[in-house]
Scaffold this active site. Structure first.
Site, short mmCIF file in Angstrom:
data_model
loop_
_atom_site.label_atom_id
_atom_site.label_comp_id
_atom_site.label_asym_id
_atom_site.label_seq_id
_atom_site.Cartn_x
_atom_site.Cartn_y
_atom_site.Cartn_z
N ASP A 180 9.18 -17.51 -2.01
CA ASP A 180 8.44 -16.51 -2.77
C ASP A 180 7.56 -15.70 -1.82
O ASP A 180 6.92 -16.25 -0.93
CB ASP A 180 7.58 -17.19 -3.85
CG ASP A 180 7.09 -16.20 -4.89
OD1 ASP A 180 7.52 -16.32 -6.06
OD2 ASP A 180 6.28 -15.31 -4.55
N ILE A 181 7.53 -14.39 -2.04
CA ILE A 181 6.78 -13.51 -1.14
C ILE A 181 5.26 -13.69 -1.30
O ILE A 181 4.49 -13.36 -0.40
CB ILE A 181 7.19 -12.03 -1.41
CG1 ILE A 181 6.91 -11.15 -0.20
CG2 ILE A 181 6.54 -11.49 -2.67
CD1 ILE A 181 7.56 -9.79 -0.27
N VAL B 78 10.16 -10.38 -12.89
CA VAL B 78 11.46 -9.94 -12.37
C VAL B 78 12.55 -10.37 -13.36
O VAL B 78 12.72 -11.57 -13.63
CB VAL B 78 11.75 -10.55 -10.98
CG1 VAL B 78 13.10 -10.07 -10.47
CG2 VAL B 78 10.63 -10.19 -9.99
N HIS C 70 15.14 -16.89 -12.61
CA HIS C 70 14.75 -17.62 -11.40
C HIS C 70 13.95 -18.85 -11.79
O HIS C 70 13.19 -18.85 -12.74
CB HIS C 70 13.93 -16.75 -10.45
CG HIS C 70 12.81 -15.98 -11.08
ND1 HIS C 70 13.04 -14.86 -11.88
CD2 HIS C 70 11.47 -16.16 -11.06
CE1 HIS C 70 11.87 -14.40 -12.30
NE2 HIS C 70 10.90 -15.16 -11.83
P1 AMP Z 1 8.01 -14.18 -12.44
O1 AMP Z 1 6.64 -13.71 -12.81
O2 AMP Z 1 8.33 -15.55 -12.97
O3 AMP Z 1 9.07 -13.15 -12.79
O4 AMP Z 1 8.01 -14.37 -10.87
C1 AMP Z 1 8.46 -13.39 -9.96
C2 AMP Z 1 8.17 -13.91 -8.58
O5 AMP Z 1 8.90 -13.14 -7.67
C3 AMP Z 1 6.69 -13.81 -8.16
O6 AMP Z 1 6.22 -15.12 -7.83
C4 AMP Z 1 6.71 -12.89 -6.94
O7 AMP Z 1 5.78 -13.26 -5.95
C5 AMP Z 1 8.15 -13.04 -6.47
N1 AMP Z 1 8.70 -11.91 -5.72
C6 AMP Z 1 8.67 -10.61 -6.05
N2 AMP Z 1 9.30 -9.87 -5.13
C7 AMP Z 1 9.76 -10.74 -4.19
C8 AMP Z 1 10.51 -10.61 -2.98
N3 AMP Z 1 10.91 -9.40 -2.54
N4 AMP Z 1 10.79 -11.71 -2.27
C9 AMP Z 1 10.38 -12.92 -2.70
N5 AMP Z 1 9.68 -13.12 -3.84
C10 AMP Z 1 9.38 -12.04 -4.57
#
Ligand code: AMP
Length: 121
Positions: free
Chosen positions: A35-36, A101, A105
């Site tokens: 996770d970023i 997103v 996931h």
């Molecule tokens: P959610 O709120 O469950 O949809 O979580 C989305 C997750 O995606 C968050 O923890 C973000 O930090 C992570 N995220 C968003 N963009 C990226 C990326 N480019 N690479 C890795 N993690 C990401």
């Protein structure tokens, strides 16, 4: 309900190689990457390679080999990262769970005491 997948979401772009990721594990049906914005020392996202918005979408419509591949990927990630002390798997779906997103996931989170899962109301 019906599910509409937006192929412009950021994880779709990661799967197409359009933006980089820190890969932890990859197989035919799944990709796992850091996770970023990690919430703990271990914070890996595991995603299926198919176009599924959420857990209910996936469980209702994915084929058996996709489901097995995705779940096995979680198992492989747990072998690669240090979650011997314990870990939590979270999958947010839609607005009430604040899904950011719209590609399914699993958050695999660990590496420190995580506390209770939810604040009770
Ligand atoms: P959610 O709120 O469950 O949809 O979580 C989305 C997750 O995606 C968050 O923890 C973000 O930090 C992570 N995220 C968003 N963009 C990226 C990326 N480019 N690479 C890795 N993690 C990401």
């Amino acid at each position: 309900m019906s599910f509409e997948y937006d192929d412009q979401n950021i994880f779709a772009k990661i799967l197409r190689g359009e933006i980089p990721n820190q890969t932890v594990f990859e197989s035919e049906h799944a990709l796992a990457f850091n996770d970023i914005n990690p919430a703990a020392p271990v914070h890996v996202l595991v995603i299926p390679k198919g176009p599924y918005v959420s857990m209910d979408h996936f469980c209702q419509q994915a084929k058996a080999d996709e489901i097995e591949g995705f779940m096995r990927a979680v198992g492989e990630v747990c072998k690669i990262v240090d979650v011997e002390g314990g870990f939590r798997v979270i999958s947010n779906a839609r607005e009430d769970a604040v899904q950011e997103v719209p590609h399914l996931h699993f958050h695999v989170i660990g590496g420190r005491p995580l506390g209770p899962i939810l604040t009770k109301v």
